[in-house]
Design a protein around this motif. Sequence first.
Motif, PDB file in Angstrom:
ATOM      1  N   ALA A 197       0.859  -1.184   0.000  1.00 50.79           N
ATOM      2  CA  ALA A 197       0.000   0.000   0.000  1.00 50.79           C
ATOM      3  C   ALA A 197       0.896   1.235   0.000  1.00 50.79           C
ATOM      4  O   ALA A 197       1.660   1.458   0.945  1.00 50.79           O
ATOM      5  N   TYR A 237      -8.372  -2.480  -1.550  1.00 50.84           N
ATOM      6  CA  TYR A 237      -8.830  -1.111  -1.313  1.00 50.84           C
ATOM      7  C   TYR A 237     -10.301  -1.008  -1.653  1.00 50.84           C
ATOM      8  O   TYR A 237     -10.788  -1.663  -2.596  1.00 50.84           O
ATOM      9  N   LEU A 251      -8.286   0.948   3.137  1.00 51.30           N
ATOM     10  CA  LEU A 251      -7.574  -0.320   3.009  1.00 51.30           C
ATOM     11  C   LEU A 251      -8.279  -1.350   3.882  1.00 51.30           C
ATOM     12  O   LEU A 251      -8.512  -1.108   5.074  1.00 51.30           O
TER      13      LEU A 251
END
Length: 271
Positions: A197, A237, A251
């Motif tokens: 991420a 996501y 997330l």
Amino acid sequence: MIVAHLTDMHIAPPGGLAYGAVDTAGCLAACLAHLRGLDPSPDAVVLTGDLVERGTDAEYERCLGLLSQLAMPVYAIPGNHDEREAFRRSFAYAGYLPASGYLQYVVENWPLRIVALDTVVAGAVGGALDDGRLEWLDARLAERPAMPTLVMMHHPPFVTGLTYMDAQGLAGMNEFATVVARHPQVERILCGHLHRAIVARVGGTVAVVAPSTAYQLALDLRAEAAGAYVMEPPAIYLHQWRHGQGMASHLSLVGDFGPVRSFTERPGRAP
Ligand SMILES: [Fe+2]
Ligand SMILES: [Fe+2]
């Protein structure tokens, strides 16, 4: 509208494991079960490349077999592990891929417009956006300047600090940023490839790399870092767009992290 963003599934042939160790199909199945359990359910799913490990028809068949559990539309683009023509054949049923050339397209008729960009260079790890692909993007974005838009692409258009990945990054990323800066309706740039991420500002908007549904790249920001992976939890996501309120990106980790606990619970007190 909620768009679920999954990436880098790296599905191996039946019975196969990625790097001889990772059951990527099992990982995707877990992510899809997680997704199907969400309330509210996402309206659409985007996949930002590296759907399979080597680009064979058998891998795509296995991948599509898993994805067939989903009731909502799925929009996919290739990554460096995909093979363009096998990808085109496998997703032909969905109707949004062009019959030839780059696997680029636009999805209309949602509250968010999706512009899908093909950054793949056949046989290379890194990606590229040449003049033709950038002109295509510029022209598509110019068509509906008032429409909130997602751009999806495999290779992130920014320098990450993960040096061994940056060494094989995206050629044309500065020119890409210049194009995006001309079109402020771009709410997000959704990417894959990095298996982590990561968020960065690109062309005045927000670029988001989603973690892999399978294995993650080890976070090592040393200049001499060598490539390595780690079994940190997979995640997806959820990009939620609300008219008048804009977009927020959440997330959502996939795994067993225990029950959800009410803030009003007290230890030792009967429910
Ligand atoms: Fe990948
Ligand atoms: Fe990749």
